[in-house]
Design a protein around this motif. Structure first.
Motif, PDB file in Angstrom:
ATOM      1  N   UNK A 114       0.743  -1.004   0.056  1.00  0.00           N
ATOM      2  CA  UNK A 114      -0.197   0.145  -0.054  1.00  0.00           C
ATOM      3  C   UNK A 114       0.852   1.247  -0.013  1.00  0.00           C
ATOM      4  N   UNK A 115       1.921   1.588   0.806  1.00  0.00           N
ATOM      5  CA  UNK A 115       2.925   2.400   0.874  1.00  0.00           C
ATOM      6  C   UNK A 115       3.566   2.865  -0.444  1.00  0.00           C
ATOM      7  N   UNK A 116       3.731   1.788  -0.931  1.00  0.00           N
ATOM      8  CA  UNK A 116       4.485   1.881  -2.430  1.00  0.00           C
ATOM      9  C   UNK A 116       3.511   2.238  -3.320  1.00  0.00           C
ATOM     10  N   UNK A 117       2.243   1.933  -3.313  1.00  0.00           N
ATOM     11  CA  UNK A 117       1.160   2.516  -4.311  1.00  0.00           C
ATOM     12  C   UNK A 117       0.755   3.871  -4.085  1.00  0.00           C
ATOM     13  N   UNK A 118       1.012   4.175  -2.783  1.00  0.00           N
ATOM     14  CA  UNK A 118       0.729   5.607  -2.261  1.00  0.00           C
ATOM     15  C   UNK A 118       2.114   6.505  -2.896  1.00  0.00           C
ATOM     16  N   UNK A 119       3.246   6.094  -2.658  1.00  0.00           N
ATOM     17  CA  UNK A 119       4.462   6.678  -3.120  1.00  0.00           C
ATOM     18  C   UNK A 119       4.431   6.906  -4.765  1.00  0.00           C
ATOM     19  N   UNK A 120       4.170   5.807  -5.376  1.00  0.00           N
ATOM     20  CA  UNK A 120       3.935   5.835  -6.821  1.00  0.00           C
ATOM     21  C   UNK A 120       3.033   6.851  -7.316  1.00  0.00           C
ATOM     22  N   UNK A 121       1.799   6.880  -6.479  1.00  0.00           N
ATOM     23  CA  UNK A 121       0.688   7.985  -7.005  1.00  0.00           C
ATOM     24  C   UNK A 121       1.345   9.086  -6.925  1.00  0.00           C
ATOM     25  N   UNK A 122       2.099   9.614  -5.642  1.00  0.00           N
ATOM     26  CA  UNK A 122       2.452  10.721  -5.233  1.00  0.00           C
ATOM     27  C   UNK A 122       3.448  11.486  -6.493  1.00  0.00           C
ATOM     28  N   UNK A 123       4.547  10.432  -6.858  1.00  0.00           N
ATOM     29  CA  UNK A 123       5.533  10.817  -7.668  1.00  0.00           C
ATOM     30  C   UNK A 123       4.819  11.041  -9.103  1.00  0.00           C
ATOM     31  N   UNK A 124       3.875  10.238  -9.529  1.00  0.00           N
ATOM     32  CA  UNK A 124       3.088  10.182 -10.723  1.00  0.00           C
ATOM     33  C   UNK A 124       2.365  11.820 -10.590  1.00  0.00           C
ATOM     34  N   UNK A 125       1.611  12.143  -9.616  1.00  0.00           N
ATOM     35  CA  UNK A 125       0.976  13.335  -9.716  1.00  0.00           C
ATOM     36  C   UNK A 125       1.843  14.620  -9.619  1.00  0.00           C
ATOM     37  N   UNK A 126       3.209  14.534  -9.027  1.00  0.00           N
ATOM     38  CA  UNK A 126       4.041  15.331  -9.027  1.00  0.00           C
ATOM     39  C   UNK A 126       4.688  15.634 -10.455  1.00  0.00           C
ATOM     40  N   UNK A 127       4.975  14.669 -11.044  1.00  0.00           N
ATOM     41  CA  UNK A 127       5.474  14.757 -12.330  1.00  0.00           C
ATOM     42  C   UNK A 127       4.648  15.202 -13.260  1.00  0.00           C
ATOM     43  N   UNK A 128       3.257  14.728 -13.215  1.00  0.00           N
ATOM     44  CA  UNK A 128       2.423  15.609 -14.126  1.00  0.00           C
ATOM     45  C   UNK A 128       1.899  17.012 -13.881  1.00  0.00           C
ATOM     46  N   UNK A 129       2.225  17.291 -12.621  1.00  0.00           N
ATOM     47  CA  UNK A 129       1.991  18.579 -12.247  1.00  0.00           C
ATOM     48  C   UNK A 129       3.136  19.461 -12.743  1.00  0.00           C
ATOM     49  N   UNK A 130       4.269  19.055 -12.736  1.00  0.00           N
ATOM     50  CA  UNK A 130       5.466  19.849 -13.157  1.00  0.00           C
ATOM     51  C   UNK A 130       5.371  20.100 -14.536  1.00  0.00           C
ATOM     52  N   UNK A 131       4.812  19.094 -15.394  1.00  0.00           N
ATOM     53  CA  UNK A 131       4.649  19.126 -16.871  1.00  0.00           C
ATOM     54  C   UNK A 131       3.487  20.240 -17.299  1.00  0.00           C
ATOM     55  N   UNK A 132       2.524  20.420 -16.169  1.00  0.00           N
ATOM     56  CA  UNK A 132       1.458  21.280 -16.365  1.00  0.00           C
ATOM     57  C   UNK A 132       2.069  22.710 -16.162  1.00  0.00           C
ATOM     58  N   UNK A 133       2.892  22.851 -15.058  1.00  0.00           N
ATOM     59  CA  UNK A 133       3.571  24.037 -14.771  1.00  0.00           C
ATOM     60  C   UNK A 133       4.524  24.484 -15.897  1.00  0.00           C
ATOM     61  N   UNK A 134       5.121  23.510 -16.721  1.00  0.00           N
ATOM     62  CA  UNK A 134       6.132  24.053 -17.562  1.00  0.00           C
ATOM     63  C   UNK A 134       5.234  24.309 -18.841  1.00  0.00           C
ATOM     64  N   UNK A 135       4.111  23.844 -19.145  1.00  0.00           N
ATOM     65  CA  UNK A 135       3.322  24.125 -20.523  1.00  0.00           C
ATOM     66  C   UNK A 135       2.717  25.660 -20.082  1.00  0.00           C
ATOM     67  N   UNK A 136       2.350  25.983 -18.847  1.00  0.00           N
ATOM     68  CA  UNK A 136       1.971  27.231 -18.577  1.00  0.00           C
ATOM     69  C   UNK A 136       2.864  28.655 -18.703  1.00  0.00           C
ATOM     70  N   UNK A 137       4.023  28.162 -18.730  1.00  0.00           N
ATOM     71  CA  UNK A 137       4.958  29.165 -18.902  1.00  0.00           C
ATOM     72  C   UNK A 137       4.907  29.679 -20.032  1.00  0.00           C
TER      73      UNK A 137
END
Length: 69
Positions: free
Chosen positions: A46-69
């Motif tokens: 479960x912990x691994x799944x939560x960590x992977x979700x957080x990493x995925x969301x963080x990476x996706x958000x970073x991509x969204x931030x870069x596009x908005x610039x």
């Protein structure tokens, strides 16, 4: 999102989905947990799944931030 970031995002999405599926399958196979060791293994999955979700969301958000610039 740029193409070069898509590959990393896709890999994280696959890892996230596999981690969640592994935890779900482990739970279904082993419930009710007969030992503390089995319960601890499930908690680790479960912990691994939560960590992977957080990493995925963080990476996706970073991509969204870069596009908005």
């Amino acid at each position: 999102m740029r193409y070069e970031n898509y590959g990393g995002l896709r890999e994280l999405q696959i890892a996230k989905d596999e981690a969640a599926l592994a935890a779900e399958e482990f739970y279904e196979k082993n419930w009710p947990f007969q030992t503390d060791e089995i319960a601890a293994q499930y908690e680790e999955l479960q912990f691994t799944a939560v960590v992977m979700l957080a990493e995925f969301e963080q990476f996706a958000q970073q991509g969204s931030t870069k596009r908005a610039r």
